[in-house]
Scaffold this motif. Sequence first.
Motif, mmCIF file in Angstrom:
data_model
loop_
_atom_site.group_PDB
_atom_site.id
_atom_site.type_symbol
_atom_site.label_atom_id
_atom_site.label_comp_id
_atom_site.label_asym_id
_atom_site.label_seq_id
_atom_site.Cartn_x
_atom_site.Cartn_y
_atom_site.Cartn_z
ATOM 1 N N THR A 624 0.840 -1.205 0.000
ATOM 2 C CA THR A 624 0.000 0.000 0.000
ATOM 3 C C THR A 624 0.874 1.253 0.000
ATOM 4 O OG1 THR A 624 -0.171 0.025 2.422
ATOM 5 C CG2 THR A 624 -1.868 -1.176 1.207
ATOM 6 N N ALA A 625 0.270 2.350 -0.428
ATOM 7 C CA ALA A 625 0.983 3.618 -0.534
ATOM 8 C C ALA A 625 0.414 4.619 0.463
ATOM 9 C CB ALA A 625 0.896 4.133 -1.972
ATOM 10 N N HIS A 626 0.387 5.896 0.097
ATOM 11 C CA HIS A 626 -0.102 6.958 0.983
ATOM 12 C C HIS A 626 -1.619 6.999 0.851
ATOM 13 C CE1 HIS A 626 1.254 10.185 3.579
ATOM 14 N NE2 HIS A 626 0.391 11.033 3.017
ATOM 15 N N GLU A 627 -2.291 6.132 1.555
ATOM 16 C CA GLU A 627 -3.721 5.907 1.319
ATOM 17 C C GLU A 627 -4.378 5.373 2.587
ATOM 18 O OE1 GLU A 627 -4.127 1.888 -0.886
ATOM 19 O OE2 GLU A 627 -2.226 2.725 -1.564
ATOM 20 N N TRP A 628 -5.716 5.378 2.552
ATOM 21 C CA TRP A 628 -6.470 5.007 3.743
ATOM 22 C C TRP A 628 -6.288 3.554 4.148
ATOM 23 C CZ3 TRP A 628 -8.377 7.577 7.602
ATOM 24 C CH2 TRP A 628 -8.654 8.935 7.458
ATOM 25 N N LEU A 629 -6.027 2.673 3.222
ATOM 26 C CA LEU A 629 -5.821 1.276 3.618
ATOM 27 C C LEU A 629 -4.563 1.150 4.479
ATOM 28 C CD1 LEU A 629 -6.797 -1.589 3.571
ATOM 29 C CD2 LEU A 629 -5.659 -1.922 1.365
ATOM 30 N N THR A 630 -3.517 1.888 4.145
ATOM 31 C CA THR A 630 -2.314 1.920 4.987
ATOM 32 C C THR A 630 -2.672 2.362 6.402
ATOM 33 O OG1 THR A 630 -0.859 2.423 3.126
ATOM 34 C CG2 THR A 630 -0.065 3.039 5.309
ATOM 35 N N TRP A 631 -3.476 3.400 6.502
ATOM 36 C CA TRP A 631 -3.760 4.000 7.814
ATOM 37 C C TRP A 631 -4.750 3.164 8.616
ATOM 38 C CZ3 TRP A 631 -4.608 8.579 4.147
ATOM 39 C CH2 TRP A 631 -3.363 8.974 3.634
ATOM 40 N N ARG A 632 -5.662 2.491 7.974
ATOM 41 C CA ARG A 632 -6.522 1.542 8.695
ATOM 42 C C ARG A 632 -5.660 0.439 9.309
ATOM 43 N NH1 ARG A 632 -10.775 0.497 3.776
ATOM 44 N NH2 ARG A 632 -11.665 2.592 3.651
ATOM 45 N N ARG A 633 -4.727 -0.066 8.511
ATOM 46 C CA ARG A 633 -3.857 -1.139 9.007
ATOM 47 C C ARG A 633 -2.987 -0.640 10.152
ATOM 48 N NH1 ARG A 633 -1.771 -3.811 3.251
ATOM 49 N NH2 ARG A 633 -3.724 -4.892 2.724
ATOM 50 N N CYS A 634 -2.478 0.583 10.030
ATOM 51 C CA CYS A 634 -1.655 1.142 11.106
ATOM 52 C C CYS A 634 -2.460 1.279 12.399
ATOM 53 C CB CYS A 634 -1.107 2.509 10.689
ATOM 54 S SG CYS A 634 0.267 2.445 9.505
ATOM 55 N N LEU A 635 -3.680 1.787 12.295
ATOM 56 C CA LEU A 635 -4.520 1.911 13.484
ATOM 57 C C LEU A 635 -4.785 0.549 14.099
ATOM 58 C CD1 LEU A 635 -6.234 3.718 15.346
ATOM 59 C CD2 LEU A 635 -8.161 3.337 13.787
#
Length: 645
Positions: A624-635
């Motif tokens: 993933t890149a700079h995107e919401w899927l990255t940030w969902r996974r991080c959370l």
Amino acid sequence: MKKTFFSVLLLAGLFFTSLAASAQDANFYIYLCLGQSNMEGNAPYEPQDTLVNPRFQVLSAVDNKDLGRVKGKWYPARAPLCREHTGLTPADYFGRTMVENLPENVRVGVVHVAIGGCKIELFQKDKCEEYIKTAPDWMLNMLKEYDNDPYGRLVEMAKIAQKDGVIKGILLHQGESNTGEKDWPEKVKSVYESLLADLNLKAEDVPLLAGEVVNADHGGTCAVMNDIIDTLPQVIKNCAVVSSKGLSCAADHLHFDAAGYRILGRRYAAAMLNMMGIKLPTTEDVIKNTVEASSNMHGCDFPRLDKENRAYFRIYAPDVKRLQVDICGKKYDMDKDEFGWWTVKTDPLVVGFHYYFLLVDGFSVIDPMSTTYFGCSRMASGIEVPEGKEGDYYRTQNVPHGQVRTCTYYSETQKRFRRCVVYTPAEYEKNTKKRYPVLYLQHGMGEDETGWSTQGYMYNILDNQIAEGKCVPMIVVMESGDVEVGFRPRPGKDVNEERNLYGASFATLMINDLIPMVDKTFRTYTDRDHRAMAGLSWGGKQTFDITLTNLDKFSYIGGFSGAIFGLDVKTAFNGVFADADTFNKKVHYMFLGCGTEENMGTAQLVKTLRELNIHVDFYESQGTAHEWLTWRRCLNEFLPHLFKK
């Protein structure tokens, strides 16, 4: 003896004929393209027009130094196909559409000869020489590239092409210079029959497709010619006319624009495929073989997604001249049918959430059939391309659900009312005496306080983790952070200084207004051991700026693709990292995450901090890149570590 000699000659002839035939690929379909300026290509091509499937080839009819092409050689069919300094042509998207709808073992090639402004007589063998004598001066150099015989060059190149493949059709776009001439169809017939004879082709095997000129619905200068063009199938049996209805054009109303050429090319392909017995998918076919996007407005059939994650859009807009879908900066021209419906199929999209817009005659608007989201500094449409079962952590499950509420509060710091979004866990309303830790969760640049609850599905992630016992029940607070409008440095100011000021007002507001309001309104623990902050992208920078200068108020820190650049970690934030032992005692958990396909410098920052013996957990979201899927996974990775000390 004589009989034996001739038998040997016969066998030898058959042998060499067989060798020649073996070089010809029956699955290489060749199409001859001729005409005047609209076939030549008048609209400037764009970057997307230079990317092409290698199965689509062009046999260069002239030398093209700009592209390194040599006459008589095959090349990938990127624009321009005709000559140097020409533009997009219907042949470009004819070939692309053909390879997209033919078996993988089939290649498509075009032989392209066209002269802007020419009459059909230029391609008539018995009229060409006389026509050239009266040709305008501006046409002479173009004619010279074809040795003053465009028809002869087309036949010469076609014979070369026949050694490699099989000629399957002829594409014509011409008529503007013959507007009003009722004998034009007969002249076209003579060109068609000459090509068949000179190339030893049969009419039943090689259809002719002729395109209409710019239509009256777009004020076409030569639109009256379409009535004559439409009679061509009465003169040539194996012929079809390609409609120009609804196609956008250039300001001269004589040439199509780039969008018009792309759609016209796809219409040529649809007609050719139809003559081959191949039907392009109908709306019913698309609906049968795709699924609605989960981000659609309730009751809307489109957008849709297929198994390869291609998105399908369908919009009714009969009065619009040009319609495009813009997904993350890539624009797709939509095709309009005779009933006013516009459709398009995209390239495969990566899984996750994508912002998109409709471009209506160049003006960007949201799609009325999609849920809207605040992103890109405005309301935007969005499409969710689903993961497999691995994405269940952010999907709604049959577990107790918390509440997401909007809270309005007054900021003494800014002397105005503000809004935040607050998540409370499912049990919050049941036990009115219990207090909860708080996570302050920030979005990125160009988004607002709704981002984490709409694009990020944070409430599902929390509900699911709490139900499974992975994380403790907590309150989550999301505020706009003063970064809803993207970074715009003031004229004449230092860009770096302006960047440091961007969103900086949120720090004072959070400490002086937001945290006191939350602690007063909700049943919270008010000590630092029960307070965390995390943010994505610019929200990650805000998290560092606020928490690392207020460690008396925070003990858990998270940055997801944080915009944290150029730090001298030994001196940054008043030297907070200089004493690792003190820092590690104060900060119970620090987390940094990013996607493997982005370059935010997160991995290097983690490395530098670890070299100072700072305890920091690092996570990379694969693919993933700079995107919401990255940030969902991080959370999802961050939450289980909070408030367990």
